[in-house]
Scaffold this motif. Structure first.
Motif, PDB file in Angstrom:
ATOM      1  N   SER A 151       0.838  -1.207   0.000  1.00 49.32           N
ATOM      2  CA  SER A 151       0.000   0.000   0.000  1.00 49.32           C
ATOM      3  C   SER A 151       0.867   1.248   0.000  1.00 49.32           C
ATOM      4  O   SER A 151       0.567   2.233  -0.673  1.00 49.32           O
ATOM      5  N   GLN A 156      -7.559   0.727  -0.389  1.00 52.37           N
ATOM      6  CA  GLN A 156      -8.005  -0.437   0.370  1.00 52.37           C
ATOM      7  C   GLN A 156      -9.368  -0.136   0.980  1.00 52.37           C
ATOM      8  O   GLN A 156      -9.606   0.968   1.455  1.00 52.37           O
ATOM      9  N   ASP A 189      -5.826  -1.313  -4.633  1.00 49.42           N
ATOM     10  CA  ASP A 189      -5.270  -1.917  -3.429  1.00 49.42           C
ATOM     11  C   ASP A 189      -6.230  -2.982  -2.892  1.00 49.42           C
ATOM     12  O   ASP A 189      -7.265  -2.655  -2.310  1.00 49.42           O
ATOM     13  N   GLU A 190      -5.881  -4.212  -3.093  1.00 48.92           N
ATOM     14  CA  GLU A 190      -6.665  -5.360  -2.633  1.00 48.92           C
ATOM     15  C   GLU A 190      -8.152  -5.290  -3.006  1.00 48.92           C
ATOM     16  O   GLU A 190      -9.021  -5.316  -2.140  1.00 48.92           O
TER      17      GLU A 190
HETATM   18 MG    MG Z   1      -2.034  -2.807   2.328  1.00 45.85          MG
END
Ligand code: MG
Ligand code: ADP
Lengths: 386, 244
Positions: free
Chosen positions: B45, B81, B163-164
């Motif tokens: 991140s 995220q 992010d994810e």
């Molecule tokens: Mg992360």
């Protein structure tokens, strides 16, 4: 109503609006404590400003004191960034120090400064109408009214201009930064507005009421709406309502106006906290109870679906069967009957086709977690809402 | 020769003077669908945030198509995220997607019909149109992730950082999302995804970067996605069975 009475209510209402706007964003940013810190730590700024200007209502004093508010925020963030203490600890470290410096300064110069700590903390709205603004011999109204009115206009202007930026950076700081809306600029802008509002209002209403007017109406509105604009509007309505009803409450009790307004804010919050339609305590309790019942209903229907043999579907057998949870079997049975999901013939319970379909859909949803197909069930059953 | 979409040189990033990324060099070619993999706390991140100018590095530089990020903002979209925002915020799905248009609007100007239309189209693309007026806390985890994806799509960028995006989503949503990402790549976009499920890397991605405080390796999945690099990245003796 006398002129003074109208003026007091007008000042209190304008302060309420000026506080509700930044307050809404402070609450959403989970920064309620920072307004408390600002309201106390502006004291040394006010004292220094007073030494320089000799006038509690001078715009320069307001700016100087507001600067102390922003410095407080910077100090809190600096201490927090060291990673040694959490934010609330940092706040607790900074503002008592700044406040005490202010208190000491007043004590040292007590003879020539007409400032006392009580007035700073609690204020005296009842006296606000007596400090008039005279322009070339003409009385144009109380000074506080002009000060807070001016601050309110600027605040509303900034809110309209930067609403989108405030919303974005409050919701998603990362995206705001990546799109080029510096969260730091917006953050310090909000802190400056909060500080200026606090300083501008403290003389009339005192620091404690400023904090209460910033946080309580926004926290109350937060329980009632899912729309930022409505939350702002509701905060304003609650603030003004508390200001005016608080005034008359104080009038009736012959008590402190600031104290009564704060009490009204508390009462209002409590009422909403209890009775708000979806986030209120009572609604939440009701929903949990309903969900328990509905889970039982579903287990009950599933049992019927899985068992053809009549012995398994006899009322007496089911009675024992459903009572494994804290829900009365009669409640479950009534709910199923009311929704035409079952029929009872000679004490034998059977699923109707509607009941059968419902059970299939519900189980399907629980297994696949696919939302779309149960949209219409959400209205009738809590079980399928978030 | 393909163009370089993102170039990272000697990047070192620290929180409170403690570096969490050391001396990263990275070249991301245009048009790849790239996974960034590495254990929790590896700095994945942080790497994305530094590329996007959200964090200031203590050393090194980043360029997007040869120019600084500040000059190329409009080419880049970002999906943070999911846990980085407060889903109880009083707003609707449509409103969140509209936020993707704020960048092209700039300061003060407000979104109008045109922006709303773009947001509705993006919602349609991720299958969330029926939920446009739903308060965001009333959406499931997978739906929230789709909203975030729609918000990035509405930015109509050349490079997407995510992010994810598969965190906490069900299998259907995961497939829906990966299909959209593959479509983006087909349209010539560059897509960079922080990814956790090592099993699906060969199936979903054509490029991969291994990261753990330092860059371990970067390149085509078929060349470098092997037990050696996995072991170097995750520390333990790693074995994945790569199905063809
Ligand atoms: Mg992360
Ligand atoms: N705001 C922060 N302040 C201090 N340390 C942080 C912060 N954000 C992340 N870290 C630390 O930096 C390291 C890398 O974090 P991150 O980039 O979030 O890892 P990843 O995304 O790979 O899980 C971790 O050790 C984490 O604890």
């Amino acid at each position: 109503m006398s002129n003074a009475q109208i003026e007091i209510q007008l000042i209190a209402s304008l302060v309420a609006i000026a506080c509700a706007i930044p307050g809404t964003f402070l609450v959403l940013r989970k920064m309620a404590m920072i307004s408390d810190a600002i309201s106390h730590s502006i004291l040394p700024g006010i004292v220094v400003g007073f030494f320089i200007t000799q006038d509690l209502n001078s715009p320069l004093l307001i700016l100087l004191a507001a600067l102390t508010g922003v410095i407080t925020v910077v100090l809190v963030e600096y201490i927090q960034k060291t990673g040694l203490v959490k934010e609330d600890t940092a706040i607790g470290l900074v503002f008592p120090v700044l406040f005490s410096i202010g208190v000491l300064m007043i004590a040292k110069k007590a003879n020539d400064v007409h400032l006392d700590i009580d007035a700073v903390l609690v204020g005296e709205l009842a006296l606000a109408p007596f400090d008039r603004l005279i322009i070339s011999g003409v009385d144009v109204g109380p000074k506080s009214l002009w000060i807070i009115g001016g601050i309110l206009l600027v605040t509303i202007g900034l809110l309209i201009a930067f609403f989108k930026e405030l919303k974005l950076s409050t919701f998603d700081k990362g995206l705001a930064a990546s799109l080029g809306f510096s969260p730091a600029i917006i953050h310090y802008g909000l802190m400056s507005v909060s500080s200026v509002t606090t300083v501008g209002a403290f003389d009339a209403v005192g620091a404690i009421l400023v904090v209460a007017l910033m946080i309580a109406p926004a926290a109350t509105a937060y329980l009632l709406t899912t729309d930022l604009k409505k939350m702002l509007l509701l905060s304003i309505v609650f603030g003004v309502f508390s200001a005016i009803s608080g005034y008359w409450f104080a009038h009736w009790l012959d008590a402190s106006i600031a104290g009564s307004i704060t009490t009204m804010l508390g009462v209002l919050f409590l009422m909403v906290y209890l009775f708000a339609p979806s986030k209120g305590i009572i609604a939440v309790m009701y929903r949990e109870k309903q969900q328990r019942t509905e889970v039982s209903l579903l287990t009950f229907l599933l049992h019927l679906k899985n068992h053809d043999e009549e012995a398994e579907r006899h009322v007496n057998h089911l009675n024992e069967h459903i009572n494994w949870q804290k829900v009365r079997s009669k409640t479950v049975l009534d709910l199923a009957l009311k929704n035409n999901m079952i029929v009872i013939n000679n004490a034998i319970v059977s699923l109707t086709s509607k009941g059968n379909e419902f059970t299939t859909q519900a189980i399907d949803y629980i297994i696949t977690n696919e939302d779309a197909q149960i949209e219409d069930m959400k209205d009738d059953f809590f079980l399928f809402r978030g | 020769m393909t163009k370089i979409a993102v170039q990272v040189d000697d990047l070192t990033v620290a929180y409170n003077y403690k570096p969490v990324l050391w001396d990263i060099d990275l070249e991301i070619p245009e048009g790849v669908l790239m996974a960034i993999v590495g254990p929790n706390g590896a700095g994945k991140s942080t790497l994305i945030k530094s590329i996007l100018g959200i964090l200031k590095p203590i050393a090194g530089s980043v360029t997007i198509y040869g120019k600084s990020y500040e000059k190329q903002r409009s080419l880049v979209a970002y999906v943070p995220q999911k846990g980085s925002v407060d889903w109880d915020f009083p707003t609707t799905a449509l409103d969140v997607v509209m936020m993707g248009t704020y960048g092209s609007l700039g300061w003060i100007k407000r979104p109008r019909q045109k922006e709303k239309k773009a947001a509705l189209e993006a919602l349609e693309k991720v299958g969330m149109l029926p939920f446009k007026n739903r308060q965001i806390s009333q959406l499931s985890g997978g739906q929230q992730q789709r909203i975030f994806l729609a918000r990035a799509l509405v930015q109509d960028a050349s490079i997407y950082f995510m992010d994810e995006p598969f965190q906490g989503v069900d299998a259907t949503t995961e497939i829906a999302i990966i299909n959209i990402l593959k479509e983006l790549r087909k349209a010539g976009k560059t897509v960079i995804v922080v990814h956790h499920d090592l099993q699906t890397v060969p199936e979903y991605f054509d490029w991969v970067t291994f990261l753990n405080v330092k860059k371990i390796a970067t390149g085509p999945v078929k060349d470098i996605f092997n037990d050696d690099n996995l072991t170097k990245t995750y520390g333990i003796n790693y074995k994945v069975s790569i199905q063809e």
